[in-house]
Enzyme design. Sequence first.
Site, PDB file in Angstrom:
ATOM      1  N   ASP A   1     -76.933  31.893  34.427  1.00  0.00           N
ATOM      2  CA  ASP A   1     -78.055  30.952  34.292  1.00  0.00           C
ATOM      3  C   ASP A   1     -77.634  29.491  34.320  1.00  0.00           C
ATOM      4  OD1 ASP A   1     -76.825  31.168  31.765  1.00  0.00           O
ATOM      5  OD2 ASP A   1     -78.696  30.788  30.690  1.00  0.00           O
ATOM      6  N   HIS A   2     -76.489  29.171  33.727  1.00  0.00           N
ATOM      7  CA  HIS A   2     -76.014  27.780  33.693  1.00  0.00           C
ATOM      8  C   HIS A   2     -74.547  27.777  33.287  1.00  0.00           C
ATOM      9  CE1 HIS A   2     -76.185  27.865  29.290  1.00  0.00           C
ATOM     10  NE2 HIS A   2     -77.415  28.342  29.386  1.00  0.00           N
TER      11      HIS A   2
ATOM     12  N   THR B   1     -81.289  27.557  29.787  1.00  0.00           N
ATOM     13  CA  THR B   1     -81.758  28.907  30.116  1.00  0.00           C
ATOM     14  C   THR B   1     -83.218  28.914  30.542  1.00  0.00           C
ATOM     15  OG1 THR B   1     -80.165  30.024  28.688  1.00  0.00           O
ATOM     16  CG2 THR B   1     -82.201  31.209  29.160  1.00  0.00           C
TER      17      THR B   1
ATOM     18  N   HIS C   1     -72.790  33.389  24.684  1.00  0.00           N
ATOM     19  CA  HIS C   1     -73.475  32.129  24.377  1.00  0.00           C
ATOM     20  C   HIS C   1     -72.604  31.306  23.432  1.00  0.00           C
ATOM     21  CE1 HIS C   1     -76.502  29.303  22.957  1.00  0.00           C
ATOM     22  NE2 HIS C   1     -77.366  29.771  23.842  1.00  0.00           N
TER      23      HIS C   1
ATOM     24  N   GLU D   1     -75.687  35.235  30.479  1.00  0.00           N
ATOM     25  CA  GLU D   1     -75.741  33.990  29.715  1.00  0.00           C
ATOM     26  C   GLU D   1     -74.458  33.167  29.892  1.00  0.00           C
ATOM     27  OE1 GLU D   1     -76.624  30.874  27.566  1.00  0.00           O
ATOM     28  OE2 GLU D   1     -78.105  32.453  27.910  1.00  0.00           O
TER      29      GLU D   1
END
Length: 639
Positions: free
Chosen positions: A472-473, A297, A413, A252
């Site tokens: 993911d990003h 996500t 996160h 994440e």
Amino acid sequence: MKKLFSYKLSFFVLAVILFWAKTYLSYKTEFNLGVKGTTQEILLIFNPFSSAVFFLGLALLAKGRKSAIIMLIIDFLMTFVLYANILFYRFFDDFLTFPNIKQSGNVGNMGDGIFSIMAGHDIFYFLDIIILIAVLIWRPELKEYKMKKRFASLVILSGIALFFINLHYAEKDRPQLLTRTFDRNYIVKYLGLYNYTIYDGVQTAQTETQRAYASSDDLTSVENYTTSHYAKPNAEYFGSAKGKNIIKIHLESFQSFLIDYKLNGEEVTPFLNKLAHGGEDVTYFDNFFHQTGQGKTSDAELTMDNSIFGLPEGSAFVTKGENTYQSLPAILDQKEGYTSAVLHGDYKSFWNRDQIYKHIGYDKFFDASTYDMSDENVINMGLKDKPFFTESIPKLESLKQPFYAHLITLTNHYPFNLDEKDASLKKATTGDNTVDSYFQTARYLDEALEQFFKELKEAGLYDNSVIMIYGDHNGISENHNRAMKEILGKEITDYQNAQNQRVPLMIRVPGKKGGVNHTYGGEIDVMPTLLHLEGIDSQKYINFGTDLFSKDHDDTVAFRNGDFVTPKYTSVDNIIYDTKTGEKLKANEETKNLKTRVNQQLSLSDSVLYKDLLRFHKLNDFKAVDPSDYHYGKEKEIK
């Protein structure tokens, strides 16, 4: 005027109060909305009131007794919406959508079980209607009074004003609430069940309109593009993972600058650093970029499992959750007999996962309800990574092999909070709490991943598994450029920001030597890469990416906003930079052609999603996924 208030307006006020009360009580007793903090609780109290004032206020435009009867009809219709959602939620742990209503795979599966989920106290949800009917019978003088339309209009406008006040504070607490649409729970929690129903109706109508005007002819240009951009597999890698388990691990918000980064002389991610340099025979793609948009996500998941881009606005997981897909798990199942599963320490409705996974073809979905979510195990968005990985081992062992398992971590996160007892690294000292905390949660994730590798080996799952790890990003947005300048020791220009969109991609294939691979690529390339590793040629499927190991791989990386990066050029807002030096360059024929290709790729991908074009793509050896074949969790328990 006094009598007017006493009779007609008092009937309206009574209807509003009773309707507000039953709706609010249903929020608290029937739905698990995850309300946190004072703001969310106030909005939960407030949103049924604004809905009641507006919808019941419409009846005030009618005259006398007719107004009260119309009010009762509106009340009944809204109660029907409420009660239908209560029953559906008891069965599916989710809210009704218009596509649900049309799908026998969801509502139809309830069957006779609907009576088993009704309860004696459900009469409460109709009690206000009974009271209002009694008032109407015993106060016939209502028919004698007329209300000026100007006053009725004022009441309706008040309801609208209350809604926008509600929306303002909802967006303040949860930015981009409507544009990104994280979760149906969020819409209900912030805006109310009735406004959610309208929102869902509008979204469904837009989708159906686009879909209705589409035909198989629209697919031709897509097929022409993907055929001409096909990259044939590298013989050295083709089929090298055939029949092996695939374990895909989602890191994440993890950016590549963390690899080999030292904070105060200490490695932030020592285990991932080891993997990045060939440890465990991992291949590390150090020029791999995320390609997500507002869906973050969910866009990464969509892109990597389907080789199509997310949408320019919102999340395709939410708005295109009923589409037909030619997904990686479905192809692996139909071609090689793979079992597929997602494991995630958040609840299943977030990002509409419980619906779209059925259309993608995931056999199993282990969400938060299958994990130990006690307070000591939870932080930020859900389950901490260490207990998540540990509890995931028996779930993986339960899967029929070969399997394709997607594990989604959460601790790293935003806002990157971490319990003191879990922190083994001091925060950075830029003064920006988001950036400073990012390194602590990244270290925790690194430790959790190292632990997971050990547990896989102990469980006997390691040797026969392809392991893929990816970010993911981005985790740090442009709002934190000042702090990032201090961290990276360089100005965060538009060019540098584009380079910062690198996220790690690491692949371990048993029997293959690891190392660093400098190929430029993005999330769009993962599906054809994995298909070729499995010995499945990707040519006949609709893929907008190409195999990262192929000598014909297209190394132009398109960002969702139309910018792009290649080994030679970086384009940001139509300004061209030298990718290696960051020097500004003049646009030339080559960069113009690259821009045209990127725009075409994004446009055709959007067309596939907006028009649901894959329903027209017929293959002899691939059957479209039937969502009614899949059931996750609670909905199977009621007989």
